[in-house]
Enzyme design. Structure first.
Site, PDB file in Angstrom:
ATOM      1  N   GLN A  18      24.620 -19.323 -18.110  1.00  0.00           N
ATOM      2  CA  GLN A  18      24.204 -18.477 -19.144  1.00  0.00           C
ATOM      3  C   GLN A  18      25.260 -17.594 -19.825  1.00  0.00           C
ATOM      4  O   GLN A  18      24.763 -17.184 -20.936  1.00  0.00           O
ATOM      5  CB  GLN A  18      22.900 -17.706 -18.587  1.00  0.00           C
ATOM      6  CG  GLN A  18      21.671 -18.809 -18.410  1.00  0.00           C
ATOM      7  CD  GLN A  18      20.683 -17.955 -18.056  1.00  0.00           C
ATOM      8  OE1 GLN A  18      20.100 -17.637 -16.939  1.00  0.00           O
ATOM      9  NE2 GLN A  18      19.482 -17.635 -18.979  1.00  0.00           N
ATOM     10  N   ARG A  75      23.112  -8.306 -10.510  1.00  0.00           N
ATOM     11  CA  ARG A  75      22.640  -9.579  -9.917  1.00  0.00           C
ATOM     12  C   ARG A  75      23.375 -10.533 -10.765  1.00  0.00           C
ATOM     13  O   ARG A  75      23.148 -10.572 -12.026  1.00  0.00           O
ATOM     14  CB  ARG A  75      21.169  -9.804 -10.039  1.00  0.00           C
ATOM     15  CG  ARG A  75      20.731 -11.070  -9.411  1.00  0.00           C
ATOM     16  CD  ARG A  75      19.457 -11.367  -9.391  1.00  0.00           C
ATOM     17  NE  ARG A  75      19.392 -13.012  -8.934  1.00  0.00           N
ATOM     18  CZ  ARG A  75      18.233 -13.580  -9.345  1.00  0.00           C
ATOM     19  NH1 ARG A  75      17.373 -13.133 -10.495  1.00  0.00           N
ATOM     20  NH2 ARG A  75      18.228 -14.913  -9.039  1.00  0.00           N
ATOM     21  N   HIS A 120      21.700 -21.098  -9.441  1.00  0.00           N
ATOM     22  CA  HIS A 120      20.793 -20.544 -10.590  1.00  0.00           C
ATOM     23  C   HIS A 120      20.783 -21.900 -11.615  1.00  0.00           C
ATOM     24  O   HIS A 120      21.318 -21.748 -12.395  1.00  0.00           O
ATOM     25  CB  HIS A 120      21.132 -19.165 -11.163  1.00  0.00           C
ATOM     26  CG  HIS A 120      20.280 -18.694 -12.034  1.00  0.00           C
ATOM     27  ND1 HIS A 120      19.760 -17.458 -11.753  1.00  0.00           N
ATOM     28  CD2 HIS A 120      19.438 -19.063 -12.984  1.00  0.00           C
ATOM     29  CE1 HIS A 120      19.063 -17.012 -12.705  1.00  0.00           C
ATOM     30  NE2 HIS A 120      18.621 -17.959 -13.513  1.00  0.00           N
ATOM     31  N   ASN A 164      17.422 -19.554  -6.825  1.00  0.00           N
ATOM     32  CA  ASN A 164      16.598 -18.980  -7.923  1.00  0.00           C
ATOM     33  C   ASN A 164      15.549 -19.997  -8.530  1.00  0.00           C
ATOM     34  O   ASN A 164      15.925 -21.091  -8.952  1.00  0.00           O
ATOM     35  CB  ASN A 164      17.453 -18.423  -9.180  1.00  0.00           C
ATOM     36  CG  ASN A 164      16.657 -17.793 -10.027  1.00  0.00           C
ATOM     37  OD1 ASN A 164      16.348 -16.663  -9.933  1.00  0.00           O
ATOM     38  ND2 ASN A 164      16.314 -18.204 -11.457  1.00  0.00           N
ATOM     39  N   GLU A 165      14.391 -19.284  -8.467  1.00  0.00           N
ATOM     40  CA  GLU A 165      13.189 -20.139  -8.996  1.00  0.00           C
ATOM     41  C   GLU A 165      13.252 -21.548  -8.654  1.00  0.00           C
ATOM     42  O   GLU A 165      13.122 -22.534  -9.387  1.00  0.00           O
ATOM     43  CB  GLU A 165      13.070 -19.782 -10.547  1.00  0.00           C
ATOM     44  CG  GLU A 165      13.014 -18.484 -10.850  1.00  0.00           C
ATOM     45  CD  GLU A 165      12.863 -18.083 -12.193  1.00  0.00           C
ATOM     46  OE1 GLU A 165      12.457 -16.957 -12.545  1.00  0.00           O
ATOM     47  OE2 GLU A 165      13.091 -19.102 -13.241  1.00  0.00           O
ATOM     48  N   ASN A 305      10.629 -12.779  -9.331  1.00  0.00           N
ATOM     49  CA  ASN A 305      10.722 -12.859 -10.819  1.00  0.00           C
ATOM     50  C   ASN A 305       9.343 -12.916 -11.547  1.00  0.00           C
ATOM     51  O   ASN A 305       8.714 -14.017 -11.331  1.00  0.00           O
ATOM     52  CB  ASN A 305      11.645 -13.986 -11.066  1.00  0.00           C
ATOM     53  CG  ASN A 305      13.115 -14.105 -10.544  1.00  0.00           C
ATOM     54  OD1 ASN A 305      13.523 -13.179 -10.042  1.00  0.00           O
ATOM     55  ND2 ASN A 305      13.671 -15.054 -11.146  1.00  0.00           N
ATOM     56  N   TYR A 307       7.344 -12.186 -15.250  1.00  0.00           N
ATOM     57  CA  TYR A 307       7.553 -12.112 -16.765  1.00  0.00           C
ATOM     58  C   TYR A 307       5.853 -11.671 -17.376  1.00  0.00           C
ATOM     59  O   TYR A 307       5.994 -11.185 -18.186  1.00  0.00           O
ATOM     60  CB  TYR A 307       8.138 -13.165 -17.407  1.00  0.00           C
ATOM     61  CG  TYR A 307       9.510 -13.273 -17.299  1.00  0.00           C
ATOM     62  CD1 TYR A 307      10.408 -12.660 -17.909  1.00  0.00           C
ATOM     63  CD2 TYR A 307      10.106 -13.771 -15.907  1.00  0.00           C
ATOM     64  CE1 TYR A 307      11.777 -12.726 -17.606  1.00  0.00           C
ATOM     65  CE2 TYR A 307      11.479 -13.845 -15.759  1.00  0.00           C
ATOM     66  CZ  TYR A 307      12.303 -13.377 -16.480  1.00  0.00           C
ATOM     67  OH  TYR A 307      13.577 -13.315 -16.516  1.00  0.00           O
ATOM     68  N   GLU A 373      13.715 -10.197 -11.390  1.00  0.00           N
ATOM     69  CA  GLU A 373      13.824 -10.319 -12.963  1.00  0.00           C
ATOM     70  C   GLU A 373      12.594  -9.984 -13.342  1.00  0.00           C
ATOM     71  O   GLU A 373      11.456 -10.144 -12.973  1.00  0.00           O
ATOM     72  CB  GLU A 373      13.905 -11.937 -13.236  1.00  0.00           C
ATOM     73  CG  GLU A 373      15.319 -12.552 -13.019  1.00  0.00           C
ATOM     74  CD  GLU A 373      15.370 -14.232 -13.497  1.00  0.00           C
ATOM     75  OE1 GLU A 373      14.572 -14.230 -14.411  1.00  0.00           O
ATOM     76  OE2 GLU A 373      16.240 -14.906 -12.740  1.00  0.00           O
ATOM     77  N   TRP A 417      15.836  -8.426 -16.733  1.00  0.00           N
ATOM     78  CA  TRP A 417      16.612  -9.489 -17.164  1.00  0.00           C
ATOM     79  C   TRP A 417      16.654  -9.148 -18.670  1.00  0.00           C
ATOM     80  O   TRP A 417      15.704  -9.221 -19.217  1.00  0.00           O
ATOM     81  CB  TRP A 417      15.834 -10.932 -16.984  1.00  0.00           C
ATOM     82  CG  TRP A 417      16.526 -11.909 -17.571  1.00  0.00           C
ATOM     83  CD1 TRP A 417      16.373 -12.578 -18.569  1.00  0.00           C
ATOM     84  CD2 TRP A 417      17.715 -12.610 -16.797  1.00  0.00           C
ATOM     85  NE1 TRP A 417      17.199 -13.725 -18.786  1.00  0.00           N
ATOM     86  CE2 TRP A 417      18.040 -13.851 -17.641  1.00  0.00           C
ATOM     87  CE3 TRP A 417      18.091 -12.632 -15.371  1.00  0.00           C
ATOM     88  CZ2 TRP A 417      18.876 -14.666 -17.130  1.00  0.00           C
ATOM     89  CZ3 TRP A 417      19.051 -13.402 -15.145  1.00  0.00           C
ATOM     90  CH2 TRP A 417      19.469 -14.361 -16.066  1.00  0.00           C
ATOM     91  N   GLU A 424      19.634 -19.027 -23.133  1.00  0.00           N
ATOM     92  CA  GLU A 424      18.327 -19.271 -22.517  1.00  0.00           C
ATOM     93  C   GLU A 424      17.783 -20.618 -22.401  1.00  0.00           C
ATOM     94  O   GLU A 424      16.645 -20.785 -22.910  1.00  0.00           O
ATOM     95  CB  GLU A 424      17.180 -18.234 -23.294  1.00  0.00           C
ATOM     96  CG  GLU A 424      17.608 -16.986 -22.924  1.00  0.00           C
ATOM     97  CD  GLU A 424      17.071 -16.420 -21.416  1.00  0.00           C
ATOM     98  OE1 GLU A 424      16.607 -17.213 -20.684  1.00  0.00           O
ATOM     99  OE2 GLU A 424      17.473 -15.324 -21.076  1.00  0.00           O
ATOM    100  N   TRP A 425      18.574 -21.364 -21.797  1.00  0.00           N
ATOM    101  CA  TRP A 425      18.173 -22.815 -21.301  1.00  0.00           C
ATOM    102  C   TRP A 425      17.710 -23.589 -22.680  1.00  0.00           C
ATOM    103  O   TRP A 425      18.531 -23.755 -23.483  1.00  0.00           O
ATOM    104  CB  TRP A 425      17.070 -22.607 -20.422  1.00  0.00           C
ATOM    105  CG  TRP A 425      17.292 -21.671 -19.156  1.00  0.00           C
ATOM    106  CD1 TRP A 425      17.100 -20.761 -18.664  1.00  0.00           C
ATOM    107  CD2 TRP A 425      18.783 -22.124 -18.239  1.00  0.00           C
ATOM    108  NE1 TRP A 425      17.785 -20.119 -17.574  1.00  0.00           N
ATOM    109  CE2 TRP A 425      18.703 -20.872 -17.251  1.00  0.00           C
ATOM    110  CE3 TRP A 425      19.725 -22.949 -18.325  1.00  0.00           C
ATOM    111  CZ2 TRP A 425      19.874 -20.784 -16.218  1.00  0.00           C
ATOM    112  CZ3 TRP A 425      20.804 -22.776 -17.267  1.00  0.00           C
ATOM    113  CH2 TRP A 425      20.658 -21.649 -16.487  1.00  0.00           C
TER     114      TRP A 425
END
Length: 468
Positions: A18, A75, A120, A164-165, A305, A307, A373, A417, A424-425
């Site tokens: 990213q 991180r 990640h 990650n995730e 994480n 949100y 996050e 984050w 962002e993907w």
């Protein structure tokens, strides 16, 4: 905002693909996100991370941002393909090793502790060509990569995240096809990928435990993403059951094997098996082998994480087809009172974090928890005076304080984050999560502190009690 009465770690996070750019620089191999974005039609505006924030060249600028905020922790993730271009240890890219050595050494010289994520989302393309995370052998290759990183950087890194995730990698990358590698194999591939990621994590944890822990004295976990979920109608048994089911299919999918039983939640397995039986096929959720390293107990802390939150009701399948939606049989509802920030899925629910932290304490044996996050997005015209996001951080950290003070949750750290606006993907650069704005039209990628960054720095200054 309440004072946070603990030696809390105060951090911000980023990920290699990213922010780094330099996608072919100095011997780096291609990752699945390089391939995915270059195929076209995958990402907003046909954007990609070829250059991103150019952090591979501009690390010194990132370090200034970290110092400006007064972070105690940072991180970052390592690019597997930058270190091991072919995905295996037969060929090590020394330039990649030198880059991450400099990042880690510079952080420590500034009294900032690194939290390092090994994976990640950016699998080396060479390994995807061999089957990727659907292949059982990828777990073994990940273990070799992890041991290489522990050996190379572990004398200085004391907080590790393996993966990650895994939920996002599995579902968005192999069920929905909207993340790399872009596979759409509903109802099957995601469960296999999640399984191999758990196997990979467990192997790496055991390698650290047996080979490195005594000398390096670090801690290892995996970062699990989850929304807070609650029934749409608190008195409705179907809504309560749907809530429990979706929690099992998200948080529980990865936390239950690691923290509770060494196996998947029973409600998850029984739901998948019931759908499989209807379709006349065998179970699609793999089982863990007793001949492999145990999954249970392979986390030294809980990395969360968080949100957003959702209200849950029964339903939401995809007809007769085998798919995760049908397996879960749970529909998500947004409370109309919740503010939506930027992207449509991100409802702002700070109190959901407190509830989720309490749930983790009560259901996963009261672990030490790092919020690895948490953030607030901005879309459309740039607003450097981002008042709403500044308020979001105040409100959210106040909820973390309540989780600590009133609920007795063993929270050890909070990571915003993100440090920077970044790639962002699938949303490309159209969505901004940074504490610093990055001008992607500027060759030097000028970083400018948002108001939210100033406010976060004030919170840290007020509460900072040194390193944890």
């Amino acid at each position: 905002m309440e004072h946070v009465p603990t030696r809390l770690c105060w951090g911000a996070g980023t990920a290699a693909y990213q922010i780094e750019g330099g996608w072919q620089a100095d011997g780096k191999g291609a990752s699945i996100w390089d391939t995915f974005t270059h195929e076209g039609g995958r990402v907003f505006g046909e954007q990609n991370g070829d250059e991103a924030c150019r952090s591979y060249e501009l690390w010194d600028e990132d370090l200034k941002c970290i110092q400006t905020l007064g972070l105690t922790h940072y991180r970052l993730s390592l690019s597997w393909a930058r270190l091991l271009p072919d995905g295996n240890t037969r060929h090590v890219n020394q330039k990649g090793v030198e880059y991450y050595n400099k990042v880690i050494d510079d952080l420590l010289a500034c009294n900032v502790s690194p939290m390092v994520t090994l994976y990640h989302f950016d699998l080396p393309q060479a390994l995807q060509d061999q089957g990727g995370w659907k292949s059982a052998g990828t777990a073994t290759l990940f273990d070799s990569y992890a041991k290489f990183c522990f050996h190379t950087f572990g004398d200085r890194v004391k907080l590790w995240i393996t993966i990650n995730e895994p939920y996002v990698c599995a579902k968005l990358g192999h069920e929905d096809g909207i993340h790399a590698p872009g596979l759409k194999e509903p109802g099957t591939a995601a469960y296999l990928v999640g399984h191999n990621m758990l196997r990979a994590h467990a192997m790496a944890w055991h390698s650290y435990d047996s080979l490195y822990r005594a000398q390096q004295e670090g801690a290892v976990s995996l970062a699990i993403n989850s929304d807070w979920l609650e029934p749409l109608n608190a008195g409705c048994t179907e809504d309560i059951a749907a809530t429990e089911r979706l929690l099992a299919f998200t948080l529980g999918w990865f936390a239950w094997p690691v923290f509770v039983t060494g196996d998947y939640p029973e409600v998850m397995r029984s739901a998948i098996d019931a759908q499989s039986e209807k379709s006349g096929c065998s179970s699609r959720l793999p089982s863990f082998s007793k001949d492999e390293p145990a999954i249970l107990g392979t986390a030294d802390f809980f990395a969360l994480n968080y949100y957003t939150s959702r209200k849950m009701k029964q339903g939401g399948g995809c007809g007769e087809k085998l798919c995760m939606k049908s397996d879960r049989d749970a529909g998500e509802v947004l409370d109309p009172s919740w503010l939506i920030c930027g992207v449509s899925w991100l409802a702002v629910v700070p109190q959901g974090l407190r509830k989720l932290l309490k749930y983790i304490k009560n259901n996963f044996n009261n672990p030490a928890v790092y919020v690895t996050e948490n953030g607030f997005s901005q879309v459309g015209p740039l607003q450097t005076e981002d008042v709403q996001r500044a308020e979001f951080y105040k409100d959210t950290i106040a909820e973390v304080a309540k989780a600590l003070q009133e609920d007795g949750v063993n929270v050890r750290g909070y990571f915003a984050w993100s440090l920077l606006d970044n790639f962002e993907w699938a949303d490309g650069f159209s969505v901004r999560f940074g504490l610093f704005h990055v001008d992607f039209a500027d060759a030097k990628r000028k970083r400018t502190l948002y108001r939210s960054g100033r406010e976060y720095a004030k919170i840290i200054s007020k509460n900072r009690c040194g390193q944890s």
